[in-house]
Design a protein around this motif. Structure first.
Motif, short mmCIF file in Angstrom:
data_model
loop_
_atom_site.label_atom_id
_atom_site.label_comp_id
_atom_site.label_asym_id
_atom_site.label_seq_id
_atom_site.Cartn_x
_atom_site.Cartn_y
_atom_site.Cartn_z
N LYS A 1 0.82 -1.22 0.00
CA LYS A 1 0.00 0.00 0.00
C LYS A 1 0.85 1.27 0.00
CE LYS A 1 -3.89 2.22 2.28
NZ LYS A 1 -4.85 2.20 3.35
N GLU A 2 1.87 1.31 0.84
CA GLU A 2 2.72 2.52 0.91
C GLU A 2 3.44 2.78 -0.40
OE1 GLU A 2 5.26 2.21 4.34
OE2 GLU A 2 3.57 2.19 5.73
N LEU B 1 1.65 6.82 -6.74
CA LEU B 1 0.56 7.69 -7.17
C LEU B 1 0.87 9.17 -6.91
CD1 LEU B 1 -2.42 5.44 -6.14
CD2 LEU B 1 -1.92 6.24 -8.47
N LEU B 2 1.69 9.45 -5.91
CA LEU B 2 2.11 10.84 -5.67
C LEU B 2 3.09 11.30 -6.74
CD1 LEU B 2 2.59 10.94 -1.79
CD2 LEU B 2 0.83 12.12 -3.13
N ASN C 1 3.44 9.83 -9.89
CA ASN C 1 2.95 9.57 -11.24
C ASN C 1 1.45 9.84 -11.30
OD1 ASN C 1 5.50 8.22 -12.22
ND2 ASN C 1 4.96 6.87 -10.52
N GLU C 2 0.95 9.96 -12.50
CA GLU C 2 -0.49 10.20 -12.69
C GLU C 2 -1.31 8.95 -12.41
OE1 GLU C 2 -3.13 11.16 -16.55
OE2 GLU C 2 -1.61 12.67 -16.09
N LYS C 3 -0.68 7.78 -12.59
CA LYS C 3 -1.40 6.52 -12.41
C LYS C 3 -0.43 5.43 -11.93
CE LYS C 3 -0.84 5.46 -17.26
NZ LYS C 3 -1.47 5.38 -18.55
N HIS C 4 -1.01 4.33 -11.48
CA HIS C 4 -0.21 3.17 -11.03
C HIS C 4 -0.84 1.91 -11.60
CE1 HIS C 4 2.17 0.61 -8.37
NE2 HIS C 4 1.06 -0.08 -8.19
N LEU C 5 0.00 1.01 -12.12
CA LEU C 5 -0.47 -0.28 -12.60
C LEU C 5 -0.15 -1.33 -11.55
CD1 LEU C 5 0.57 -0.17 -16.36
CD2 LEU C 5 -1.69 0.24 -15.37
N GLN C 6 -1.17 -2.13 -11.19
CA GLN C 6 -1.02 -3.14 -10.14
C GLN C 6 -1.46 -4.50 -10.68
OE1 GLN C 6 0.22 -2.89 -6.89
NE2 GLN C 6 0.08 -5.11 -7.09
N SER D 1 -6.45 -19.88 -12.54
CA SER D 1 -5.70 -18.77 -11.98
C SER D 1 -5.95 -17.58 -12.90
CB SER D 1 -4.20 -19.11 -11.95
OG SER D 1 -3.45 -17.98 -11.59
N VAL D 2 -6.42 -16.48 -12.33
CA VAL D 2 -6.74 -15.29 -13.11
C VAL D 2 -5.78 -14.18 -12.69
CG1 VAL D 2 -8.51 -13.58 -13.69
CG2 VAL D 2 -9.16 -15.98 -13.31
N THR D 3 -5.02 -13.69 -13.65
CA THR D 3 -4.10 -12.59 -13.40
C THR D 3 -4.68 -11.33 -14.04
OG1 THR D 3 -2.23 -14.12 -13.44
CG2 THR D 3 -1.72 -11.77 -13.69
N THR D 4 -4.76 -10.27 -13.24
CA THR D 4 -5.31 -9.00 -13.72
C THR D 4 -4.31 -7.89 -13.47
OG1 THR D 4 -6.45 -8.78 -11.59
CG2 THR D 4 -7.76 -9.58 -13.45
N ILE D 5 -4.34 -6.90 -14.34
CA ILE D 5 -3.56 -5.68 -14.15
C ILE D 5 -4.56 -4.54 -14.08
CG2 ILE D 5 -1.78 -4.14 -15.06
CD1 ILE D 5 -0.56 -6.58 -16.47
N TRP D 6 -4.46 -3.77 -13.01
CA TRP D 6 -5.39 -2.68 -12.73
C TRP D 6 -4.67 -1.34 -12.80
CZ3 TRP D 6 -10.51 -3.56 -11.88
CH2 TRP D 6 -10.87 -4.90 -11.70
N GLN D 7 -5.36 -0.34 -13.33
CA GLN D 7 -4.86 1.03 -13.31
C GLN D 7 -5.56 1.77 -12.19
OE1 GLN D 7 -6.11 4.67 -15.69
NE2 GLN D 7 -4.55 3.75 -17.01
N LEU D 8 -4.78 2.31 -11.26
CA LEU D 8 -5.30 3.18 -10.21
C LEU D 8 -4.90 4.60 -10.55
CD1 LEU D 8 -4.64 0.35 -8.64
CD2 LEU D 8 -5.06 1.75 -6.66
#
Length: 170
Positions: free
Chosen positions: A122-123, A129-130, A132-137, A153-160
């Motif tokens: 989380k940190e 995010l501070l 960059n404009e976005k973060h990929l997780q 098994s499902v692998t996902t990439i999320w944009q925050l």
């Protein structure tokens, strides 16, 4: 819309049995694509998210097993809820960027998706995010049947992205 997000954040912050019931109802209305599948959040905290996928005719493929797309969707949903378990919905917009499913066994019973929010730092994400404009997780969700056998098994990439950085209307 922000008031709705604050209400959802309240359910996420205190995932009691009653709040999970209400959260399941709210999400069934706010994510209409998922509603017919009958997903239910069984456990939601910063250690684990468990979501059930019932074995019912609507979720079946032509062979009578649980459809691959229903399995992929519960994997996506479980991972998204893992992000929400850590961050809530009111500060960051999350959107699926990529999904990969590896199927290892045919699901013929009720299934559960299990995603561990502990996959995320989380940190480090907040720092990213501070800066960059976005973060990929990237997150991995394991789908198991009622006997504990791994089905997929499902692998996902999320944009925050912070809501104030989002240029499109929500």
């Amino acid at each position: 819309m922000q008031l709705g997000y604050k209400i959802i954040d309240g359910f996420l912050a205190s995932p009691t049995r009653g709040n999970l019931f209400l959260l399941n109802r709210v999400l069934a209305l706010s994510i209409p694509f998922n509603a017919p599948h009958g997903f239910k959040i069984k456990k939601l905290n910063q250690d684990a998210v468990v979501i059930s996928l019932p074995n019912r005719k609507l979720n079946h493929n032509h062979l009578g097993g649980v459809h691959a797309c229903a399995i992929a969707t519960v994997g996506e949903f479980c991972a998204g809820m893992s992000i929400l378990a850590l961050f809530g919905i009111s500060k960051y917009r999350l959107i699926l960027s990529e999904l990969n499913a590896k199927y290892t066994y045919q699901g013929r019973s009720d299934l559960e998706g299990i995603c561990l929010p502990t996959q995320m730092d989380k940190e480090a994400i907040e720092k990213s995010l501070l800066e960059n404009e976005k973060h990929l997780q990237t997150l991995q969700t394991i789908i198991r049947d009622t006997n504990g056998k791994e089905v997929a098994s499902v692998t996902t990439i999320w944009q925050l992205k912070p809501w104030e950085m989002v240029k499109t209307k929500n």
